[in-house]
Scaffold this motif. Structure first.
Motif, PDB file in Angstrom:
ATOM      1  N   GLU A 261       0.837  -1.221  -0.130  1.00  0.00           N
ATOM      2  CA  GLU A 261       0.016  -0.096  -0.035  1.00  0.00           C
ATOM      3  C   GLU A 261       0.611   1.272  -0.125  1.00  0.00           C
ATOM      4  O   GLU A 261       0.531   2.327  -0.748  1.00  0.00           O
ATOM      5  N   SER A 262       2.041   1.196   0.633  1.00  0.00           N
ATOM      6  CA  SER A 262       2.727   2.323   0.786  1.00  0.00           C
ATOM      7  C   SER A 262       3.530   2.623  -0.707  1.00  0.00           C
ATOM      8  O   SER A 262       3.739   3.673  -0.941  1.00  0.00           O
ATOM      9  N   ILE A 263       3.973   1.602  -1.401  1.00  0.00           N
ATOM     10  CA  ILE A 263       4.055   1.645  -2.666  1.00  0.00           C
ATOM     11  C   ILE A 263       3.340   2.415  -3.448  1.00  0.00           C
ATOM     12  O   ILE A 263       3.715   3.185  -4.223  1.00  0.00           O
ATOM     13  N   LEU A 264       1.973   2.021  -3.392  1.00  0.00           N
ATOM     14  CA  LEU A 264       0.937   2.658  -4.360  1.00  0.00           C
ATOM     15  C   LEU A 264       1.010   4.137  -3.881  1.00  0.00           C
ATOM     16  O   LEU A 264       0.691   4.949  -4.923  1.00  0.00           O
ATOM     17  N   LYS A 265       0.900   4.330  -2.871  1.00  0.00           N
ATOM     18  CA  LYS A 265       0.903   5.775  -2.253  1.00  0.00           C
ATOM     19  C   LYS A 265       1.757   6.545  -2.983  1.00  0.00           C
ATOM     20  O   LYS A 265       1.593   7.950  -3.156  1.00  0.00           O
ATOM     21  N   LYS A 266       3.133   6.101  -2.872  1.00  0.00           N
ATOM     22  CA  LYS A 266       4.297   7.075  -3.145  1.00  0.00           C
ATOM     23  C   LYS A 266       4.238   6.851  -4.881  1.00  0.00           C
ATOM     24  O   LYS A 266       4.842   7.855  -5.435  1.00  0.00           O
ATOM     25  N   THR A 267       3.794   5.944  -5.574  1.00  0.00           N
ATOM     26  CA  THR A 267       3.905   5.880  -6.900  1.00  0.00           C
ATOM     27  C   THR A 267       2.764   6.324  -7.581  1.00  0.00           C
ATOM     28  O   THR A 267       2.888   7.099  -8.472  1.00  0.00           O
ATOM     29  N   TYR A 268       1.585   6.078  -7.250  1.00  0.00           N
ATOM     30  CA  TYR A 268       0.427   6.532  -7.910  1.00  0.00           C
ATOM     31  C   TYR A 268      -0.216   7.496  -7.118  1.00  0.00           C
ATOM     32  O   TYR A 268      -0.877   7.009  -5.924  1.00  0.00           O
ATOM     33  N   GLU A 269      -0.452   8.946  -7.626  1.00  0.00           N
ATOM     34  CA  GLU A 269      -1.310   9.834  -6.901  1.00  0.00           C
ATOM     35  C   GLU A 269      -2.033  10.522  -7.916  1.00  0.00           C
ATOM     36  O   GLU A 269      -1.925  10.740  -9.074  1.00  0.00           O
ATOM     37  N   ILE A 270      -3.373  10.774  -7.343  1.00  0.00           N
ATOM     38  CA  ILE A 270      -4.485  11.256  -8.478  1.00  0.00           C
ATOM     39  C   ILE A 270      -3.849  12.699  -8.943  1.00  0.00           C
ATOM     40  O   ILE A 270      -4.117  12.978  -9.994  1.00  0.00           O
ATOM     41  N   LYS A 271      -3.279  13.382  -8.240  1.00  0.00           N
ATOM     42  CA  LYS A 271      -2.827  14.752  -8.648  1.00  0.00           C
ATOM     43  C   LYS A 271      -1.596  14.866  -9.650  1.00  0.00           C
ATOM     44  O   LYS A 271      -1.540  15.694 -10.376  1.00  0.00           O
ATOM     45  N   ASP A 272      -1.137  13.626  -9.941  1.00  0.00           N
ATOM     46  CA  ASP A 272      -0.202  13.199 -10.974  1.00  0.00           C
ATOM     47  C   ASP A 272      -0.834  12.714 -12.560  1.00  0.00           C
ATOM     48  O   ASP A 272      -0.216  12.882 -13.427  1.00  0.00           O
ATOM     49  N   ILE A 273      -2.283  12.634 -12.324  1.00  0.00           N
ATOM     50  CA  ILE A 273      -2.787  12.086 -13.587  1.00  0.00           C
ATOM     51  C   ILE A 273      -3.630  13.384 -14.093  1.00  0.00           C
ATOM     52  O   ILE A 273      -4.465  14.060 -13.550  1.00  0.00           O
ATOM     53  N   GLY A 274      -3.497  13.954 -15.360  1.00  0.00           N
ATOM     54  CA  GLY A 274      -3.973  15.001 -15.915  1.00  0.00           C
ATOM     55  C   GLY A 274      -5.119  14.610 -16.819  1.00  0.00           C
ATOM     56  O   GLY A 274      -4.975  13.670 -17.643  1.00  0.00           O
ATOM     57  N   GLY A 275      -6.174  15.610 -17.213  1.00  0.00           N
ATOM     58  CA  GLY A 275      -7.236  15.406 -18.038  1.00  0.00           C
ATOM     59  C   GLY A 275      -8.263  14.698 -17.601  1.00  0.00           C
ATOM     60  O   GLY A 275      -9.240  14.783 -18.555  1.00  0.00           O
TER      61      GLY A 275
END
Length: 810
Positions: A261-275
């Protein structure tokens, strides 16, 4: 140094000084190194000393296995020459220790007829498993061997084994390793339904815990090792343990270096997805309801299945992982390739285990990647295995609904209509979200977030221009574009550094960090195409409007149909009209219809799909219509795009009105599908059909009505002004004599097509080369000869046919 030959083994010699035994051919090498250093890594030759063979690791060829020795047994053997075994007092089948600088393993000795007397070889699997390399020594195992009561293993392979298969794995471990001798550092491999499972021995226990050997390899093992230590009595020094059938095998749970879960939180964040902000918000709301965030609707049994579908690389998995990382729930990930197994019942058990674990630690989310691979549409070719998997999955979905657990299943697919319909209904997969190809504004937002992570000099205008020129690009394509731009920046910087230092004669240094510019992105755009276009990509020649003489009316109409809707979309909306869907160019052969289509693709910078009629026809019923449907599906996916069909009369020929059965032939079915794609229930979108033909009278009338091929343009023989422009464009690249008057050539080519004018210029150049291969100019005489050879080939009857057709449609 003196050496004496062994009487029983005449090929071996013994050194009188250091008493080592070596082959006669190595005596000269030994003379420089007597006595040899036992610990020397750079060993030039092999020898025997005090019953120990000092050699190097060699690969044993499995095709040379002796009779009655299986490949499985060979992996536990070391193959030594018979004479070397005799000198080391090793008998066939004895347990011997193979020791390198870092590894010590036990193998069974077996003789080989290898011509190299000092060779010692092992199979490829044995070498790779125990990481054996470099110098080694082999000697008879004489230490006390203790019986192992329990062997504790740590799994090294990534293969997922469900709990129901644990008993079967235990039996394989017992049978495969019975009477084998191990050390606490040993590694073992066992076969399991076509796969190889690799384990490492962590602990070995003997009777009364007196012979336990512990190796603390992780943080979890260290407390256990400390607990086992006894300060009052020294533990028994035991190095070798034999496994019996009664030995217990224990496999530790798979350890992870970091929490998933910590890997997911560090790797994938909604703010990094555009559009996709609006789409992500909708998906997140459905997921939060499904995992029981809102207690007031918990008893209702809300949605338990969410499906994300869209083209490959559009960002389905990225969005799903980002949403999971934002939710306060346990995540379970299941890829189709990891779950699927050929053995009967194994795949169903793995699915059941995942769902049971999710239901035991609610709230939780299950992510099924590539659902179409796991549960394809049922048809006549569906196997019993696929039917059982589908039945199991539908049952698991129904259980989630009936138990009202705080568990929701998210699934992804790039082939929506390949998933069986029994899953795509309320109660199972309730909600479907399409992750569509990004629009220009969405691409601008994605590019802004991507370029914020790399050093660059791009302005807002540069990013806006890139977003407009990347038609049909999905998120993965834009990421690849940035990667290629970085590569271009590095190469550009290296070239500049080489030039700069070459002038000064200094040493070249490449320590400066690359800075990406708009030139690097423009360079990357030339080699990066939309992923949906890669299978049907055509390299269009770099033809410009300036390369085509005349045809001003035709150029204007094509610009109105393709370029204007892209550059001035607001003007069309203001007038309440839609751009033309299709354009038909007709006229005599050689009047630049195809060349104009190439120029349109180059100038408009949109995706260009070139369709060849024969490629669409198939002898199998339904395949031809499917090919047409696939062409337009791809075109919509990478819109705005142009579909160019040359010689469309071969596809859209007029349908027969007779009742002799010809109405069911493949050409008419293809035409019907073409009509549906142009003006059917499914909107064509930003796709323009450009067609060309020499016989417009053969095309079906339904294809020529407004709303399909809206604009019908006659591309006739070039007039005087057009011929002048064609000659000017062609002759500016040729070395012509000053005596040539282009106006005279224009007058002499009345009735010629553009292709025939091009042929005249070509023939004139060839005539000049016939006279002198080193000719530097083309004279008037050469053009006269060319005009005599190239005559107008468009018959008057064909021109009259076009005029009659033109009068009929006006």
């Amino acid at each position: 140094m003196s050496a004496k030959s062994r009487k029983s083994l005449s090929t071996w010699s013994q050194c009188d000084k250091c008493q080592i035994v070596l082959t006669q051919k190595d005596l000269s090498l030994h003379g420089k190194d007597c006595p040899p250093c036992v610990g020397n890594i750079e060993r030039e030759y092999s020898y025997i000393l005090d019953g120990i063979l000092y050699s190097t690791v060699e690969l044993y060829q499995s095709q040379e296995l002796p009779k009655h020795v299986s490949e499985k047994a060979s992996n536990f053997m070391v193959f030594i020459s018979s004479s070397a075994m005799q000198l080391c007092n090793i008998a066939i089948g004895d347990a011997v220790v193979v020791e390198t600088n870092s590894v010590k393993v036990v193998k069974t000795a077996f003789p080989t007829n290898d011509t190299s007397l000092i060779s010692a070889s092992l199979t490829k699997q044995a070498i790779e498993l125990d990481n054996l390399n470099g110098p080694m020594k082999i000697y008879l195992l004489e230490d006390n061997i203790h019986i192992a009561k329990e062997i504790v293993l740590k799994q090294l392979s990534k293969c997922l084994i469900c709990e129901s298969a644990a008993a079967e794995v235990d039996i394989i471990l017992k049978c495969f390793n019975e009477h084998k001798i191990f050390t606490p550092d040993s590694k073992i491999i066992i076969p399991f339904y076509g796969k190889k499972l690799m384990y490492e021995i962590v602990r070995i226990k003997t009777e009364g815990e007196k012979g336990t050997r512990i190796r603390a390899t992780t943080e979890d093992d260290l407390p256990i090792a400390l607990e086992r230590m006894n300060l009052e009595s020294k533990p028994l020094e035991v190095d070798y343990f034999k496994a019996l059938y009664s030995t217990k095998w224990t496999i530790l749970p798979r350890e992870k270096d970091r929490d998933e879960e910590s890997i997911l939180k560090k790797t994938y964040e909604i703010k990094d997805i555009g559009g996709y902000d609006a789409l992500i918000a909708d998906i997140r709301d459905v997921v939060q309801i499904g995992i029981g965030k809102y207690k007031s609707v918990k008893n209702f049994g809300a949605n338990k299945g969410v499906l994300l579908h869209g083209p490959v690389g559009v960002g389905k998995s990225l969005i799903a992982n980002a949403i999971i990382s934002e939710c306060n729930a346990k995540a379970f990930f299941a890829h189709s390739s990891d779950i699927y197994c050929k053995s009967i019942g194994e795949t169903e058990n793995r699915l059941k285990d995942i769902f049971n674990k999710a239901m035991s630690v609610t709230p939780s989310i299950i992510l099924l990647e590539d659902l179409d691979s796991l549960c394809p549409m049922k048809n006549s070719s569906t196997t019993d295995h696929g039917t059982r998997i589908l039945a199991q999955l539908t049952t698991l979905f129904d259980n989630l609904h009936s138990t009202k657990s705080d568990v929701i299943v998210m699934a992804t697919t790039s082939k929506l209509y390949s998933i069986d319909c029994s899953l795509r209904r309320p109660g199972r997969i309730d909600v479907e979200f399409e992750v569509y190809v990004p629009t220009p504004n969405m691409r601008l937002e994605i590019l802004t977030k991507l370029t914020s992570k790399i050093p660059n000099t791009l302005s807002d205008q540069n990013l806006e221009g890139l977003s407009l020129n990347t038609h049909g690009f999905v998120g993965a394509d834009l990421h690849g574009l940035c990667s290629k731009a970085i590569f271009s920046a590095v190469k550009r910087q290296e070239r500049n550094a080489l030039l700069k230092h070459a002038e000064k004669g200094e040493h070249v240094s490449f320590d400066t960090e690359p800075i990406v510019t708009i030139q690097d992105f423009n360079c990357a755009l030339t080699t990066t195409k939309p992923s949906a276009m890669k299978e049907i990509l055509v390299e269009v020649p770099n033809v410009r409007w300036s390369d085509i003489g005349g045809q001003k009316d035709l150029k204007l109409k094509l610009k109105q149909a393709v370029e204007w809707p892209l550059k001035f979309p607001g003007a069309f909306r203001k007038m309440g009209i839609a751009p033309p869907k299709g354009i038909l160019m007709y006229g005599p052969p050689g009047c630049s219809k195809t060349m104009i289509a190439k120029a349109l693709a180059t100038e408009s910078k949109v995706n260009f799909l070139n369709i060849k009629g024969p490629e669409l026809f198939s002898k199998w019923v339904g395949e031809s219509e499917k090919a047409v449907r696939e062409v337009f599906r791809r075109a919509r996916q990478v819109a705005p795009s142009i579909v160019f069909i040359d010689e469309i009369d071969a596809l859209g020929g007029e349908r027969s009105s007779s009742s002799d059965g010809n109405g069911s032939n493949v050409q008419e079915r293809v035409l019907a599908q073409l009509l549906i794609e142009l003006d059917g229930i499914t909107a064509l979108g930003s796709v323009t059909l450009v067609a060309a033909t020499n016989r417009p009278d053969k095309i079906d009338k339904a294809l020529l009505r407004p709303g399909r091929l809206d604009r019908i343009i006659y591309v006739g023989l070039p007039d005087e002004e057009t011929r002048q422009e064609i000659f000017d464009i062609k002759l500016q690249k040729m070395p012509i004599a000053k005596e040539i008057n282009v106006a005279d050539l224009v007058c002499l080519t009345e009735g010629y097509t553009g292709a025939e004018i091009h042929a005249i210029c070509h023939e004139a150049a060839m005539k000049a080369l016939e006279e002198n291969i080193n000719a530097e100019t083309i004279t008037k005489q050469h053009f006269k000869a060319a005009l005599a050879l190239v005559t107008p080939r468009t018959p008057v009857s064909l021109i009259k046919l076009y005029e009659d057709y033109r009068n009929n449609i006006l």
